[in-house]
Design a protein around this motif. Structure first.
Motif, PDB file in Angstrom:
ATOM      1  N   VAL A 263     101.916 -46.071  77.724  1.00 57.93           N
ATOM      2  CA  VAL A 263     101.637 -44.989  79.334  1.00 57.93           C
ATOM      3  C   VAL A 263     100.198 -43.955  78.600  1.00 57.93           C
ATOM      4  CG1 VAL A 263     102.141 -43.004  79.790  1.00 57.93           C
ATOM      5  CG2 VAL A 263     103.922 -44.678  79.939  1.00 57.93           C
ATOM      6  N   PHE A 264      99.467 -43.800  79.749  1.00 53.05           N
ATOM      7  CA  PHE A 264      98.227 -42.690  79.271  1.00 53.05           C
ATOM      8  C   PHE A 264      98.454 -41.703  80.452  1.00 53.05           C
ATOM      9  CE2 PHE A 264      96.490 -46.983  78.241  1.00 53.05           C
ATOM     10  CZ  PHE A 264      96.269 -46.818  76.147  1.00 53.05           C
ATOM     11  N   ALA A 293      87.593 -46.332  81.900  1.00 49.48           N
ATOM     12  CA  ALA A 293      87.194 -47.235  80.548  1.00 49.48           C
ATOM     13  C   ALA A 293      88.004 -46.658  79.419  1.00 49.48           C
ATOM     14  CB  ALA A 293      86.228 -46.087  81.090  1.00 49.48           C
ATOM     15  N   ALA A 294      88.859 -45.879  78.769  1.00 47.85           N
ATOM     16  CA  ALA A 294      89.238 -46.047  77.434  1.00 47.85           C
ATOM     17  C   ALA A 294      90.982 -46.666  77.391  1.00 47.85           C
ATOM     18  CB  ALA A 294      89.067 -44.415  77.572  1.00 47.85           C
ATOM     19  N   VAL A 295      90.893 -47.005  78.712  1.00 53.63           N
ATOM     20  CA  VAL A 295      92.842 -47.498  78.750  1.00 53.63           C
ATOM     21  C   VAL A 295      92.478 -49.283  78.409  1.00 53.63           C
ATOM     22  CG1 VAL A 295      93.732 -48.327  79.797  1.00 53.63           C
ATOM     23  CG2 VAL A 295      94.009 -45.910  80.000  1.00 53.63           C
ATOM     24  N   ASN A 296      91.058 -49.111  79.280  1.00 50.92           N
ATOM     25  CA  ASN A 296      90.170 -50.580  79.455  1.00 50.92           C
ATOM     26  C   ASN A 296      89.490 -51.366  77.666  1.00 50.92           C
ATOM     27  OD1 ASN A 296      88.658 -50.282  82.532  1.00 50.92           O
ATOM     28  ND2 ASN A 296      91.266 -51.190  82.228  1.00 50.92           N
ATOM     29  N   GLN A 563      85.600 -48.654  69.316  1.00 50.15           N
ATOM     30  CA  GLN A 563      85.124 -49.045  70.592  1.00 50.15           C
ATOM     31  C   GLN A 563      84.664 -47.225  70.997  1.00 50.15           C
ATOM     32  OE1 GLN A 563      85.079 -51.543  73.016  1.00 50.15           O
ATOM     33  NE2 GLN A 563      85.284 -52.880  70.821  1.00 50.15           N
ATOM     34  N   GLY A 564      85.027 -46.763  69.759  1.00 54.14           N
ATOM     35  CA  GLY A 564      84.965 -45.400  70.163  1.00 54.14           C
ATOM     36  C   GLY A 564      85.372 -44.375  71.094  1.00 54.14           C
ATOM     37  N   TYR A 565      86.657 -44.395  70.601  1.00 50.00           N
ATOM     38  CA  TYR A 565      88.260 -44.212  70.897  1.00 50.00           C
ATOM     39  C   TYR A 565      89.153 -43.834  70.232  1.00 50.00           C
ATOM     40  CZ  TYR A 565      86.498 -44.977  75.687  1.00 50.00           C
ATOM     41  OH  TYR A 565      85.624 -45.155  76.865  1.00 50.00           O
ATOM     42  N   PRO A 566      88.900 -43.163  68.790  1.00 49.62           N
ATOM     43  CA  PRO A 566      89.369 -42.570  68.156  1.00 49.62           C
ATOM     44  C   PRO A 566      91.267 -41.639  68.293  1.00 49.62           C
ATOM     45  CG  PRO A 566      87.776 -41.163  67.632  1.00 49.62           C
ATOM     46  CD  PRO A 566      87.457 -42.084  69.624  1.00 49.62           C
ATOM     47  N   ALA A 567      91.649 -41.666  67.128  1.00 52.63           N
ATOM     48  CA  ALA A 567      93.171 -40.547  67.658  1.00 52.63           C
ATOM     49  C   ALA A 567      92.632 -39.334  67.201  1.00 52.63           C
ATOM     50  CB  ALA A 567      94.267 -41.119  66.640  1.00 52.63           C
ATOM     51  N   LEU A 568      91.976 -38.218  67.817  1.00 53.81           N
ATOM     52  CA  LEU A 568      91.376 -37.126  67.449  1.00 53.81           C
ATOM     53  C   LEU A 568      92.665 -35.670  67.326  1.00 53.81           C
ATOM     54  CD1 LEU A 568      89.414 -37.273  70.847  1.00 53.81           C
ATOM     55  CD2 LEU A 568      88.769 -37.772  69.150  1.00 53.81           C
TER      56      LEU A 568
END
Length: 579
Positions: A263-264, A293-296, A563-568
């Motif tokens: 889930v997002f 885009a992030a989910v993909n 992919q440019g989506y780290p856990a922030l």
């Protein structure tokens, strides 16, 4: 010679903004024109006036006979002239059946009945004006109800005598506390027991995307394997996302995760004056498209179950129509919770939306850069003035009973602002012009059409919804040829969605129309669809499972830095905490 600046451009905006503040952003011109339309046409309808005079005479006779009976001077067994509607609990206490309170409440109900007749079926009155006058009459009647005053409310009087006025003392302290909180901008009493990230919005996860408009939260799996397709939730930006992640026992997000879904969920930023120029296109680009885009990237090669709630559902439908137009096939299904796609019959919220009203809001938003949360909350309170305002005031200030705060009430008080440009575009293009259902809503400069959307769709309408009436939500059946599974659940706009398994007194109806299937009107659907006890949540997850690939996939990582989506940050992030 200095260039002349038109006075209309330099003076009028400030005057209009001041006018808006004086009238609490409710256009007096709009209300006045509605009453003038009604009065003028009633004046030229002598037959209607005779009917109303006859009704008043008949009511007076009924009331006199009822009065005589209560004094022992009339025929025995005579029923009260008017029975209150089933949903009206104002006069349910037996104390209202004693003299003189029985006469007071019967007089009120008869007056209410008369005004319903007076504002209905007047020849020549424009429909919007007819609805506005009927609504205005109800507002005045609700204000003047005998139950709102101590000396005409037998329940409050009995409580005062029994407690020696202690109830009024408590009520006065509650009033002072509420007044202090309102002036200082603090949340209502008891909301401090529902802190975001501590008591509510506590499902574990990570923020994996942050831009100027959203944070995207990915929730940690709780099952050893998951369904292949992730779920992306698009909540409304008029409210904070955690309506779907309240306490652990009634969190829809936690329930989805426990059923093996990845889930997002989008968490919208609470906009400020700096965000005044954000429009509907920005909410699409920085919101749905950026999140998708992030989910993909995090779950590559998988289609997505996209889910939208309220305005978020409307935005998702727009995004889906644009995706089909552009040949984008990344969605597996679409789910809409209490979301309208046709605004031709928007329900009572449409009473506040016409050219005069929107222009007044625009004048005020031009100065502030946003619509304040309390302005929108005031409109919602007026839609249900007795339930949301007067009954609470009577219970707290007259009876001295303060209802305990719960998570849903605390969330409801944690409202958000809306950028000036976006809100203006939303009201004009969707409510006034109904551009989406009519095929002239533009995305990227080109129109989109819901006729093109053929992804399997699950829809939820709520039976007593004052914000998105279920018959309006149902209209997607007329706009899209897709397979549509429609669920109608008990409850209102929020409580009907927060309907966890085990919740008492919940029920729903469910039926699927196959792709390109035969249309059923809402009334036919309601009459021929069986009511089922319990929550609709399991039915939805069964539907998701039926439209998913083979289960048993290993859960994806939380974010993908490469992919440019780290856990922030840990969920629920920082945007949801903004005031």
């Amino acid at each position: 010679m200095a260039e002349w600046i038109p006075a209309a451009r330099s003076i009028d905006p400030h005057v209009h903004a001041t006018w808006a503040r004086l009238w609490a952003s409710l256009s007096p011109e709009s209300m006045g024109s509605a009453w003038l339309d009604w009065a003028a046409h009633l004046a030229t309808s002598p037959g209607k006036r005779l009917d109303l005079l006859h009704l008043a005479s008949e009511q007076a006779t009924q009331l006199a006979m009822y009065l005589a009976q209560t004094w022992g001077m009339g025929p025995a067994g005579l029923r009260a002239p008017v029975e209150p509607p089933a949903q009206d609990r104002r006069f349910a206490d037996p104390a209202w059946q004693r003299w003189p309170f029985n006469l007071l409440h019967q007089s009120f109900l008869l007056q209410q009945q008369w005004w319903e007749a007076a504002t209905a079926d007047v020849w020549g009155v424009e429909k919007h004006h007819r609805d506005v006058t009927a609504f205005g009459a109800r507002q005045w009647l609700d204000l003047l109800s005998p139950g709102n005053l101590l000396w005409t409310n037998p329940v409050a009087l009995e409580r005062t005598l029994r407690e020696g006025g202690a109830n009024l003392q408590r009520g006065f302290m509650y009033f002072l506390d509420d007044l202090s909180r309102a002036w200082s901008g603090r949340p209502p009493a008891g909301a401090e027991n529902f802190v975001v990230g501590r008591d509510v919005a506590v499902t574990p996860g990570k923020v994996v995307l942050r831009n100027r408009l959203i944070e995207l939260i990915q929730y940690a799996p709780t099952t050893p394997s998951v369904h292949p397709e992730p779920v992306l939730i698009v909540p409304a930006w008029i409210m904070k996302y955690y309506i779907l992640d309240l306490s652990p026992h009634n969190s829809l997000i936690r329930y989805l995760v426990s059923q093996g879904h990845t889930v997002f969920c989008i968490s919208w930023k609470n906009p400020t004056a700096e965000d005044r120029d954000l429009g509907m296109q920005d909410y699409l680009d920085l919101g749905v498209r950026a999140a998708l885009a992030a989910v993909n990237a995090i779950v590559p090669g998988r289609k997505v179950h996209a889910t939208g709630y309220c305005l978020g559902g409307t935005l998702l439908a727009i995004a889906a129509a644009a995706m089909v137009r552009d040949g984008d096939e990344r969605l597996a299904t679409m789910t809409l919770f209490a979301a309208q796609t046709d605004f031709s019959e928007p329900g009572e919220l449409g009473l506040f939306i016409d050219e005069s009203e929107i222009s007044l809001l625009e004048a005020q938003m031009a100065e502030t850069g946003y619509l304040r949360a309390d302005q929108m909350a005031g409109a919602f309170q007026m839609l249900r003035s007795y339930d949301l305002l007067y009954s609470r005031m009577v219970n707290e200030y007259l009876l001295g009973e303060r209802r305990p705060m719960n998570d849903l009430m605390a969330w409801n008080a944690d409202a958000t602002r809306m950028p000036a440009r976006m809100h203006s575009e939303y009201l004009r293009q969707l409510f006034l012009e109904d551009a989406l259902s009519e095929g002239h809503f533009n995305v990227d400069g080109r129109p989109v059409s819901l006729v093109d959307v053929e992804w399997p769709t699950f829809m939820v309408g709520t039976l007593t919804d004052h914000v998105a009436p279920w018959r309006s939500v149902y209209k997607l059946h007329l706009l899209s040829p897709a397979e549509i599974t429609f669920a109608l659940t008990s409850g209102g706009h929020n409580a009907g969605i927060v309907s966890e398994p085990g919740h008492p007194r919940r029920s729903y109806r469910l039926r699927t129309r196959p792709a390109n299937g035969t249309y059923l009107s809402p009334d036919e659907w309601l009459a021929t669809t069986e009511e089922r006890p319990g929550s609709w949540w399991p039915a939805w997850t069964d539907w998701l499972r039926a439209h998913s690939g083979t289960p048993g996939v290993a859960p994806p990582s939380l974010g993908t830095p490469e992919q440019g989506y780290p856990a922030l940050a840990d969920a629920p992030g920082q945007y949801v905490r903004e005031r």
